[in-house]
Design a protein around this motif. Sequence first.
Motif, PDB file in Angstrom:
ATOM      1  N   THR A  73     -20.536 -14.900  -7.277  1.00  0.00           N
ATOM      2  CA  THR A  73     -19.943 -13.566  -7.262  1.00  0.00           C
ATOM      3  C   THR A  73     -18.672 -13.526  -6.432  1.00  0.00           C
ATOM      4  O   THR A  73     -17.659 -12.953  -6.841  1.00  0.00           O
ATOM      5  N   LEU A  74     -18.685 -14.137  -5.260  1.00  0.00           N
ATOM      6  CA  LEU A  74     -17.497 -14.036  -4.398  1.00  0.00           C
ATOM      7  C   LEU A  74     -16.334 -14.855  -4.927  1.00  0.00           C
ATOM      8  O   LEU A  74     -15.199 -14.688  -4.473  1.00  0.00           O
ATOM      9  N   LEU A  90     -14.204  -8.148 -13.501  1.00  0.00           N
ATOM     10  CA  LEU A  90     -14.597  -8.158 -14.914  1.00  0.00           C
ATOM     11  C   LEU A  90     -14.692  -9.556 -15.505  1.00  0.00           C
ATOM     12  O   LEU A  90     -15.185  -9.717 -16.616  1.00  0.00           O
ATOM     13  N   GLY A  91     -14.191 -10.555 -14.820  1.00  0.00           N
ATOM     14  CA  GLY A  91     -14.185 -11.889 -15.388  1.00  0.00           C
ATOM     15  C   GLY A  91     -14.337 -12.953 -14.334  1.00  0.00           C
ATOM     16  O   GLY A  91     -14.565 -12.669 -13.152  1.00  0.00           O
ATOM     17  N   THR A  92     -14.240 -14.184 -14.770  1.00  0.00           N
ATOM     18  CA  THR A  92     -14.371 -15.319 -13.863  1.00  0.00           C
ATOM     19  C   THR A  92     -13.116 -16.169 -13.932  1.00  0.00           C
ATOM     20  O   THR A  92     -12.380 -16.128 -14.912  1.00  0.00           O
ATOM     21  N   ASP A  98      -9.402 -28.548 -11.574  1.00  0.00           N
ATOM     22  CA  ASP A  98     -10.149 -27.843 -12.615  1.00  0.00           C
ATOM     23  C   ASP A  98     -11.562 -28.341 -12.853  1.00  0.00           C
ATOM     24  O   ASP A  98     -12.469 -27.544 -13.097  1.00  0.00           O
ATOM     25  N   PRO A  99     -11.827 -29.671 -12.825  1.00  0.00           N
ATOM     26  CA  PRO A  99     -13.197 -30.117 -13.086  1.00  0.00           C
ATOM     27  C   PRO A  99     -14.228 -29.573 -12.100  1.00  0.00           C
ATOM     28  O   PRO A  99     -15.423 -29.552 -12.407  1.00  0.00           O
ATOM     29  N   TYR A 100     -13.780 -29.136 -10.929  1.00  0.00           N
ATOM     30  CA  TYR A 100     -14.717 -28.556  -9.979  1.00  0.00           C
ATOM     31  C   TYR A 100     -15.058 -27.096 -10.315  1.00  0.00           C
ATOM     32  O   TYR A 100     -15.919 -26.505  -9.673  1.00  0.00           O
ATOM     33  N   GLY A 101     -14.394 -26.519 -11.306  1.00  0.00           N
ATOM     34  CA  GLY A 101     -14.626 -25.119 -11.635  1.00  0.00           C
ATOM     35  C   GLY A 101     -15.178 -24.850 -13.006  1.00  0.00           C
ATOM     36  O   GLY A 101     -15.964 -23.914 -13.195  1.00  0.00           O
ATOM     37  N   TYR A 102     -14.819 -25.668 -14.002  1.00  0.00           N
ATOM     38  CA  TYR A 102     -15.253 -25.379 -15.373  1.00  0.00           C
ATOM     39  C   TYR A 102     -16.769 -25.397 -15.521  1.00  0.00           C
ATOM     40  O   TYR A 102     -17.330 -24.710 -16.379  1.00  0.00           O
ATOM     41  N   ALA A 103     -17.441 -26.180 -14.705  1.00  0.00           N
ATOM     42  CA  ALA A 103     -18.900 -26.302 -14.817  1.00  0.00           C
ATOM     43  C   ALA A 103     -19.613 -24.964 -14.668  1.00  0.00           C
ATOM     44  O   ALA A 103     -20.727 -24.786 -15.172  1.00  0.00           O
ATOM     45  N   PHE A 104     -18.975 -24.006 -14.001  1.00  0.00           N
ATOM     46  CA  PHE A 104     -19.630 -22.731 -13.685  1.00  0.00           C
ATOM     47  C   PHE A 104     -19.284 -21.626 -14.677  1.00  0.00           C
ATOM     48  O   PHE A 104     -19.634 -20.461 -14.447  1.00  0.00           O
ATOM     49  N   GLU A 105     -18.614 -21.964 -15.772  1.00  0.00           N
ATOM     50  CA  GLU A 105     -18.183 -20.929 -16.707  1.00  0.00           C
ATOM     51  C   GLU A 105     -19.328 -20.265 -17.451  1.00  0.00           C
ATOM     52  O   GLU A 105     -19.152 -19.206 -18.039  1.00  0.00           O
ATOM     53  N   PRO A 107     -19.523 -12.794 -13.815  1.00  0.00           N
ATOM     54  CA  PRO A 107     -19.069 -12.264 -12.516  1.00  0.00           C
ATOM     55  C   PRO A 107     -20.192 -11.928 -11.552  1.00  0.00           C
ATOM     56  O   PRO A 107     -19.983 -11.887 -10.343  1.00  0.00           O
ATOM     57  N   MET A 108     -21.396 -11.672 -12.071  1.00  0.00           N
ATOM     58  CA  MET A 108     -22.532 -11.345 -11.213  1.00  0.00           C
ATOM     59  C   MET A 108     -23.418 -12.574 -10.979  1.00  0.00           C
ATOM     60  O   MET A 108     -24.451 -12.494 -10.331  1.00  0.00           O
TER      61      MET A 108
END
Length: 823
Positions: A630-631, A636-638, A697-704, A708-709
């Motif tokens: 969440t943080l 509205l998005g990620t 980027d590879p450290y972030g795409y995994a959480f798509e 937002p909640m």
Amino acid sequence: MMRSLLLFAVVLFTCCPATIVVAEEWELMKMHCGKCHLRAEPEGDFNLRSLGSVPSAESIEHWVASVDYVELGEMPPAEENRMTAAERQRLITFLQKKIRGYDAQTADSKRVPPRRLNNREIANSIRDVLMIEDVGTHQPMANLLGDTLHDGFDTHGDSLGISEFHLDQYIDAFRKVIDTTILTGPRPETQQITVRSDDLRRTSLSQRKRPEGPGRLPNALDFHDMRARMYFENFETVPATGRYRITIRATGIDRGVYDYEKTGIYVDDPIRLSVHLGDRVFTYALPDNEVMQIELDEWLAAGTKIQLSYPTDGLRQANNGNFKFQYRYAHDYLKENDPKQYAKVVASIATKKKRERAKVVSHWSNWTDYWQGPRPRVFGADVEGAINDDWPPKRQIALLGENPKAVDAEAILTPIAARAWRREVQPGELDTIIRLVQSRAKRLGDVEAFKEGIVAILVSPSFLLINPEEGKAAERFATKWSYFLQSTIPNQRLRTATKKGELQTYDAVRDEIARQFKAGEADEFLREFPQAWLQLDRISFMEPDPDRFPLYDRKRLSEDMKDEVLRFFRHAIEHNVPVPELLTADYSFVNADLAKVYDIPGVPQDSELRKHVYSDGKRGGLLGMGAFLTLTADSLGTSPIHRAVYVMENFMGIEPTPPPADVKITEPDVRQAKTIKEILAAHTSDATCASCHKTIDPYGYAFENFGPMGEWRDFYMALTERAVKKKRKSEAKTLEVAVDASATFRSGAKYEDIVEFRDLMKADAARDRFVRCFITKLLTYANGTEPEDYSGVETILAKSAANQYRIIDTIAAVVDSPLFREE
């Protein structure tokens, strides 16, 4: 180009004794890294020349980053890697040797500087210096300037400034504390106050004077709106400082009349009542339909407000979440379950004058007297005080003695100063303060003069600053330890143990830390460190949109999410789990509300956090928690970049390169009916951007797959063009775009989804990166500055590894290290 390389090599050779070795390593770096990092516009804005021949203050960060990337196999990138395993190890050994040499030469310059105590440390310390329960119920510290956080930490030295204005505020605050600790004048009379039901009042939620509202009974007053507070009209504030006995009679009613969906309060949750004595709060679970006597015996400061509240995250389910719409459920319930009563109410509404009734029978304002939601009912109270069996009070005698005289100022003030300054008081050091007390005693009297002396002790640098240069080594170690785990002055046990040299070994340090955790003496650390490390203060900075995610707003899920983190961290300490388990455990702690977000069936329907083991590999540990997800999201998005940067900085210990100043950053817009990866591809197609984003980027795409909640999603819900133009949210889910949560690291490691990403985080290199980051965060919290000694951190990491990375053993390795001891 070749001439410049040769010239650089010559300079490098002449600066290093091991010329041949350095030449070989340079050729190795040139061969495998030069293509990207020796050209005019190098990849990632990093040029090999910036390393220099040996690390320096300007280049050490590049050396440390270089060894990190080479160790992880991210440099050279997999698609261009021609380096053998032997060559990689040779280069790692070379880089580490140079870094260790630099650390050894600059050890003295890296000593931790003094830092100011933050506000909570000041409050805790004054409490223990004066030997009282807290600084007081009259909020004496409320006017202090708020502390500035640095990456979540309120212990960061450079962020804790001090000015003349600070000192003025400290003096004012300290006097307020001392005035309610040391009492002069005649003994106040003890009053017996009976608070009847008609002496109970509720605070208004608006400035306008309104009718009292529903809930008044002949013998009690009910809570309805949880935003209001209740107070005693005939005893609203405490008239004199002293001890008070307060008895409150209350019960809980109507807990199961309405369904959870109506109230947001679980049937298995008790109805609670909180008693506020200034900023000291006690919360009690009330029995159903049985009067409970709540008894308190507390030292209260003059001016303290006594109030009651109804702590609940429910009663906001209807309409836009305003409590008043709860009353509509009385209409619905009676209509369905008691037709006769319903008909009577409807008839009574019809007889009201037009201006006295709402046009629609079901309007909430017509049903306020018939609402049966779960609520506390308060019958009254008894208050006795101020009770002072001894005068002056015993706590004052413990501090100053029975009959303090200014002529004895040195003997009286020395133990106070020793506690405040966390060290022995040197001969003559108190002379100025003693003269102050003795001069003021002639005009103010002895006791009032001692107040001034104590204020002077507290505003001295020896109290306000943690100074690694002050006192003996054992005293400094006890101070560092105590503020690290307890955020206050060291107690007598710790001071004695350090003075006797009983904590000089790693085993002794580990045993004492384990004892403090078990005894509850380090609860401040269990609350404050994870909150700072994980920056939980940011969780509501851009909280999920209340229209799209009403559960988050109406059930205060941010508090549940923070509590999940703290409960999980406490569990780790209680069971001494390996540090890597914090990141990738297959379990966490959830309640019924979090279970709705995480889509977990079979969770008991209440608010208690219980351990839950996940079987699908998608959640568990910090990586699957709503707090993190969440943080790092927007309303509205990620943003995979936000999440990637958070993971890199807080879990992996990587500082990503910031974007160039002239780059315009735009957030992805899923209304384009594309995946976020497709939208970001246009941005990262720029060569300058792409270089860094291949790492980030590879450290972030995994959480798509997490919205937002923190909820799971397989599709992005995209707005149609028509919905966008007409701003019609009813059409917001007319397009579904499949989530793509795959990526490839520069090392060549790939994942298709969060399950495979979590597996990659269990690899040895990622494990050590996380533990190293954890150690760094511990040192930052303890020292007030980020550690700059790579070798020292690596030594702690090795000690942690030797003890299976267990968390208490790792914390002990930090405390036992020269980076903490500062001897």
